[in-house]
Design an enzyme around this catalytic site. Structure first.
Site, short mmCIF file in Angstrom:
data_model
loop_
_atom_site.label_atom_id
_atom_site.label_comp_id
_atom_site.label_asym_id
_atom_site.label_seq_id
_atom_site.Cartn_x
_atom_site.Cartn_y
_atom_site.Cartn_z
N PRO A 291 30.56 29.33 53.89
CA PRO A 291 31.64 28.69 53.14
C PRO A 291 31.40 28.79 51.64
CG PRO A 291 30.14 27.04 54.03
CD PRO A 291 29.70 28.36 54.59
N GLY A 292 32.44 29.09 50.92
CA GLY A 292 32.38 29.12 49.46
C GLY A 292 33.48 28.27 48.88
N ARG A 330 43.61 33.85 38.98
CA ARG A 330 44.12 33.91 40.35
C ARG A 330 45.65 33.97 40.44
NH1 ARG A 330 43.49 30.14 43.67
NH2 ARG A 330 43.26 31.42 45.53
N TYR A 334 46.90 37.17 42.61
CA TYR A 334 47.59 37.09 43.90
C TYR A 334 48.49 35.85 44.05
CZ TYR A 334 42.58 35.84 44.56
OH TYR A 334 41.28 35.43 44.39
N CYS A 361 47.76 37.39 25.50
CA CYS A 361 48.86 38.28 25.09
C CYS A 361 49.34 39.10 26.29
CB CYS A 361 48.39 39.18 23.96
SG CYS A 361 49.72 40.06 23.16
N GLU A 362 49.84 38.40 27.29
CA GLU A 362 50.36 39.00 28.52
C GLU A 362 51.51 38.15 29.02
OE1 GLU A 362 49.46 41.72 30.20
OE2 GLU A 362 47.71 42.27 29.00
#
Length: 443
Positions: A291-292, A330, A334, A361-362
């Site tokens: 598990p993470g 994240r 996705y 700047c995106e």
């Protein structure tokens, strides 16, 4: 609003985590700031350990450090009796610097370099999870050079497609990871490993994906692994001592997501192991899991300061924070979703719908679309929940933005575990060659 762990709205109307007022944390440590609820991290670790103890099976719970790798987290993992997965020399070095017991470290990765393998061999880690034929040969040769025999698991892809995002689904046949069960590569790898004198094959590893909310995929994976184990015992007289079933246990990010309690995941896995292996008269193997996200994800909160805003009548209102895709990529990667509140006005009525933009700047640097908030103002603190996994771990210096600090909070105490990067940190590895010091017009 859904608050995780020790989080609450205190008498001042402020968000409080681990007994620490978020406004005080912002004043002391600045923003953006990663806040980790230490009590919740420890609770999750203990839930896994206790669930496996209840099963009666031998086990290891290995924290998947790729989710959040810092020395303080390695220290907690050791104190809670966990093992540790690493996937790079950086994660291994972090564990070693934290004093984590080397015999409880497992080394993953689909492209381990010779330097990384040598480093792991020299430190004497407990197990390598081997991902491909080249690694089998390389690991055997490098171990031989050092006069060592090393424990390995072979990572297999069982052909189970978990119900998750394509980018975090790993158990299907078309995957960059592991030896495929369906096309015979896994069987071939077992045979090859048995011919290599410096490798001790303990068993196999299977991981079907991440952010999984049901148990059927895990049951299917156990069924396929058990069938494979039986066939290998019959063909090659090898009995697996260890079966690693990976991780992927989901957490709640937003309303409507309904992960199972940890003990239900564990019970489903252990019941399937007992049933499948016992029915085949096969000795019950030691079960490992990794598990993470489910250990640290909902224990993390990122605190931002709101700056500018832009209202487009009839379209939407944007508010911008002092972080963004540099501390949480994240949503851009996705389309991950998050919930958030104003940390300094937690009880204020919801009055507007805004979209939260980062400062990069995106155009794609958006953290949350269509968030219900009180009327927000420049200087308000925005707390975004469930940012403990794959946020700090994936953080970058895009636009040369400094990565945030990390604090652990517990029982009213806040401890800095990662310092905020300085401007000098940003340029500390830059080098200007001597030839560039000359003016292009100089003769």
């Amino acid at each position: 609003m859904y608050l995780h762990g020790t989080s609450r709205i205190n008498d001042k109307g402020h968000l409080e985590i681990g007994g620490c007022d978020a406004t005080d944390l912002a004043a002391q440590f600045g923003t953006p700031l990663y806040i980790m609820d230490e009590a919740l991290v420890r609770q999750r670790a203990r839930e896994y350990v206790e669930a496996f103890k209840a099963s009666g099976l031998p086990f290891q719970v290995a924290y998947a450090s790729k989710a959040f790798s810092v020395m303080a987290m390695c220290a907690i993992a050791e104190q809670e009796g966990l093992s540790l997965d690493v996937v790079s020399d950086g994660e291994l070095h972090t564990a070693l610097q934290a004093g984590f017991p080397v015999e409880r470290i497992h080394f993953h990765g689909n492209n381990k370099t010779p330097d990384e393998i040598n480093m792991a061999l020299e430190t004497g880690i407990g197990c390598f999870v081997v991902d491909n034929f080249l690694e089998l040969e390389l690991l055997n040769a490098l171990a031989g050079d050092k006069g060592k025999k090393v424990n390995i698991l072979l990572r297999i892809t069982p052909g189970v497609e978990a119900h998750t995002h394509d980018y975090i689904s790993t158990g299907q046949q078309d995957s960059k990871f592991g030896f495929d069960l369906g096309n015979g590569a896994a069987r071939e790898a077992i045979g090859k490993a048995l011919t290599l004198s410096n490798l001790i094959l303990l068993g196999v590893h299977s991981h079907i994906g991440s952010q999984i909310f049901e148990v059927e995929g895990f049951r299917m994976a156990v069924d396929k692994v058990a069938q494979f184990a039986v066939s290998i015992r019959e063909e090659l007289d090898l009995t697996f001592k260890v079966v690693n079933l990976g991780g992927g246990f989901g957490i709640r990010y937003v309303e409507g997501e309904t992960p199972l309690p940890i003990h239900q995941y564990v019970q489903a896995i252990t019941d399937a192991v007992k049933s499948n292996f016992s029915d085949a008269n096969y000795p019950l193997p030691e079960i490992w899991v990794e598990p993470g996200r489910s250990m640290v994800g909902d224990a993390g909160t990122t605190l931002y300061t709101i700056g500018t805003s832009k209202n487009i009548p009839g379209v939407r209102k944007y508010i911008a924070v002092d972080g963004g895709m540099t501390d949480n990529p994240r949503p851009a990667l996705y389309q991950s979703q998050y919930e958030a509140i104003l940390a300094n006005r937690g009880n204020a009525p919801l009055e507007e719908t805004v979209s939260v933009a980062g400062k990069c700047c995106e155009s794609g640097d958006m953290l949350i679309w269509d968030l219900e908030l009180p009327q927000s103002e420049s200087g308000d603190l925005l707390a975004v929940f469930c940012t403990g996994a794959y946020n700090y771990a994936m953080a970058s210096n895009y636009n040369r933005i400094r990565r945030p600090a990390v604090v652990f909070v517990k029982d009213g105490e806040a401890d800095l575990v990662v310092k905020r990067e300085s401007l000098d940190n940003i340029v500390c590895n830059d080098v200007i060659p001597a030839r560039l010091h000359k003016s292009p017009l100089a003769k």
